[in-house]
Design a protein around this motif. Structure first.
Motif, PDB file in Angstrom:
ATOM      1  N   ALA A  44       0.838  -1.206   0.000  1.00 18.51           N
ATOM      2  CA  ALA A  44       0.000   0.000   0.000  1.00 18.51           C
ATOM      3  C   ALA A  44       0.872   1.255   0.000  1.00 18.51           C
ATOM      4  N   PHE A  45       1.963   1.245   0.753  1.00 17.26           N
ATOM      5  CA  PHE A  45       2.835   2.414   0.800  1.00 17.26           C
ATOM      6  C   PHE A  45       3.549   2.615  -0.539  1.00 17.26           C
ATOM      7  N   GLU A  46       4.011   1.531  -1.138  1.00 15.88           N
ATOM      8  CA  GLU A  46       4.667   1.648  -2.440  1.00 15.88           C
ATOM      9  C   GLU A  46       3.703   2.206  -3.487  1.00 15.88           C
ATOM     10  N   HIS A  47       2.447   1.763  -3.427  1.00 18.08           N
ATOM     11  CA  HIS A  47       1.440   2.277  -4.356  1.00 18.08           C
ATOM     12  C   HIS A  47       1.198   3.759  -4.106  1.00 18.08           C
ATOM     13  N   GLN A  51       1.826   6.832  -6.802  1.00 18.99           N
ATOM     14  CA  GLN A  51       0.805   7.826  -7.168  1.00 18.99           C
ATOM     15  C   GLN A  51       1.329   9.252  -7.003  1.00 18.99           C
ATOM     16  N   ILE A  52       2.028   9.501  -5.887  1.00 16.72           N
ATOM     17  CA  ILE A  52       2.550  10.844  -5.635  1.00 16.72           C
ATOM     18  C   ILE A  52       3.569  11.234  -6.698  1.00 16.72           C
ATOM     19  N   GLN A  53       4.468  10.303  -7.004  1.00 17.87           N
ATOM     20  CA  GLN A  53       5.481  10.586  -8.018  1.00 17.87           C
ATOM     21  C   GLN A  53       4.867  10.738  -9.404  1.00 17.87           C
ATOM     22  N   PRO A  98      -2.362  14.607  -3.745  1.00 12.32           N
ATOM     23  CA  PRO A  98      -1.926  14.022  -2.468  1.00 12.32           C
ATOM     24  C   PRO A  98      -3.086  13.614  -1.562  1.00 12.32           C
ATOM     25  N   THR A  99      -4.131  14.429  -1.554  1.00 12.49           N
ATOM     26  CA  THR A  99      -5.262  14.118  -0.676  1.00 12.49           C
ATOM     27  C   THR A  99      -5.940  12.819  -1.083  1.00 12.49           C
ATOM     28  N   LEU A 100      -6.165  12.652  -2.371  1.00 11.27           N
ATOM     29  CA  LEU A 100      -6.810  11.430  -2.859  1.00 11.27           C
ATOM     30  C   LEU A 100      -5.906  10.217  -2.653  1.00 11.27           C
TER      31      LEU A 100
END
Length: 249
Positions: free
Chosen positions: A110-113, A117-119, A124-126
């Motif tokens: 989940a953190f890698e995903h 997404q951020i990169q 960021p909120t979504l």
């Protein structure tokens, strides 16, 4: 209101106000006996605290003995920093099962995903909302493990979590006795409020610094104390459990 009575240099109680008033009217306690309740600045004679009950108290050659209890003195209560240190130890211990739960329930994926997404330019909120949903099951299981850890250890024969045990502390009721599972579950229910906000538990624990008997709000609600000294160092006096409603030798 709970009343403590002092006689011959010893502290007895706590007793219910209605019982103390009745004992005053019947002469079972002396108007000169000192008494204290939470919020009172100093000990006062019962005649001062309850003048309406002492004007017709019959004279008695000697007062019957007050019941003995395991009630703790204010000096027995553990302070904020000692309790905080115990919490740190328990927190470090709980990190092990929490880490195992997180890893086994996909927290790393989940953190890698989330980072991908951020990169990739996602909002960021979504991205954070999606990450929170992904790790929610692991969070709930971690909270449950922590809740049961505290609840079962504090009603055990040790009356303490490993952290409290290491610092020489124990959890008791207001009369210094081991608490039941039900009371321990109620006392530690405050930890589950972390699901909603981290502020409520913080305020609950911070209250230890200013309450008379160094109780957090969870202690006040469950009528418990955290005392200095391990449970193994004390012999419980279970006979005192039913002594609050009458005087007997």
């Amino acid at each position: 209101m709970e009343i403590w009575i002092g006689r011959d240099g010893e502290r007895h109680g706590p007793y219910q106000e209605d019982d103390v008033r009745q004992w005053l009217r019947s002469g079972q306690v002396s108007p000169q006996d000192l008494a204290w309740y939470e919020g009172l600045a100093d000990w006062q004679p019962l005649s001062v605290l309850f003048p309406d009950e002492t004007h017709s108290v019959p004279a008695a050659p000697s007062m019957p003995p007050l019941p003995s209890t395991n009630a703790a003195t204010l000096e027995d209560c553990a302070g904020f920093w000692k309790r905080f240190a115990a919490w740190v130890i328990d927190y470090l211990i709980l990190l092990v099962p929490i880490f195992v739960i997180a890893m086994s329930m996909g927290a790393t994926t989940a953190f890698e995903h989330f980072m991908t997404q951020i990169q990739g330019g996602a909002t960021p909120t979504l991205a954070m909302e999606e990450y929170a949903r992904a790790v929610r099951p692991a969070t709930m299981w971690s909270l449950l493990v922590g809740y049961l850890y505290y609840a079962f250890f504090e009603c055990s024969v040790w009356q303490a979590t490993p952290g409290k045990l290491a610092l020489g502390l124990r959890v008791t009721d207001l009369e210094g006795r081991r608490i039941s599972l039900g009371r321990s579950l109620a006392r530690n229910a405050v930890r589950l409020t972390n699901v909603l906000t981290a502020l409520i538990p913080f305020v609950c624990y911070l209250a230890v610094a200013w309450t008379t008997r160094k109780q957090g709000f969870h202690d006040l609600l469950a009528k418990t104390l955290v005392l200095n000294g391990r449970a193994s160092e004390f012999t419980p006096n279970q006979a005192a459990s039913d002594s609050r409603n009458s005087f007997s030798a």
